[in-house]
Design an enzyme around this catalytic site. Sequence first.
Site, short mmCIF file in Angstrom:
data_model
loop_
_atom_site.label_atom_id
_atom_site.label_comp_id
_atom_site.label_asym_id
_atom_site.label_seq_id
_atom_site.Cartn_x
_atom_site.Cartn_y
_atom_site.Cartn_z
N THR A 116 -16.39 8.38 42.61
CA THR A 116 -16.78 6.97 42.59
C THR A 116 -18.29 6.90 42.50
O THR A 116 -18.96 7.92 42.51
CB THR A 116 -16.30 6.24 43.85
OG1 THR A 116 -16.37 4.85 43.62
CG2 THR A 116 -17.12 6.60 45.07
N GLY A 131 -21.56 3.70 35.04
CA GLY A 131 -20.25 3.63 34.40
C GLY A 131 -20.27 4.00 32.93
O GLY A 131 -19.27 4.47 32.38
N CYS A 144 -20.96 8.27 33.57
CA CYS A 144 -20.08 9.07 34.42
C CYS A 144 -18.61 8.74 34.14
O CYS A 144 -18.20 7.58 34.25
CB CYS A 144 -20.40 8.80 35.89
SG CYS A 144 -19.31 9.65 37.04
N THR A 147 -16.59 6.85 36.95
CA THR A 147 -17.06 5.53 37.36
C THR A 147 -16.65 4.52 36.30
O THR A 147 -16.87 4.76 35.11
CB THR A 147 -18.60 5.54 37.51
OG1 THR A 147 -18.96 6.55 38.46
CG2 THR A 147 -19.13 4.20 37.98
#
Length: 181
Positions: free
Chosen positions: A7, A164, A167, A170
Amino acid sequence: MEGFHATTIFAIAHNGGFAMAGDGQVTFGNAVVMKHTARKVRRLYHNNVLAGFAGSVADAFTLFEKFEAKLEEYNGNLQRASVELAKEWRSDRVLRKLEAMLIVMDKQALLLISGTGEVIQPDDGILAIGSGGNYALSAGRALKRHAPGLSAREIAVAALETAGEICVYTNDQIVVEELTE
């Protein structure tokens, strides 16, 4: 058996604003996205404290419960509750095996709590953890430095969006919580 993990959590204190953001992706192993809309940022202690976790979901819920109990025990004193949680986490044989990290904040402090006993307060009012943490941290620092007119919330959202985009653990389902003065 592989665990659920990965996360990005980002928190910032900026221009009198306080915001924490987290994405919603829960990943099983390295290949399967199990959930897109998990809520990894929470309000605690009469809505005066924000907390976000990265790591194993079950472990994080255990830590949330323990941290909330420490907040109650120390009447909302974030720093004392954080230090006491870190001490217990480091010294307890069962807790020591938990795989998670927490970012906690109120209007006075922003702290990272780890299972190795660290309680870290950043110099610049920004923290990020998780698989996309370094990307979010970089984006957040650049925005705070070069776009100081943005609000804490705007920086938090932009930092998560940047993470986001880079990654794979994410996503763009961002939850933001704020504390107001």
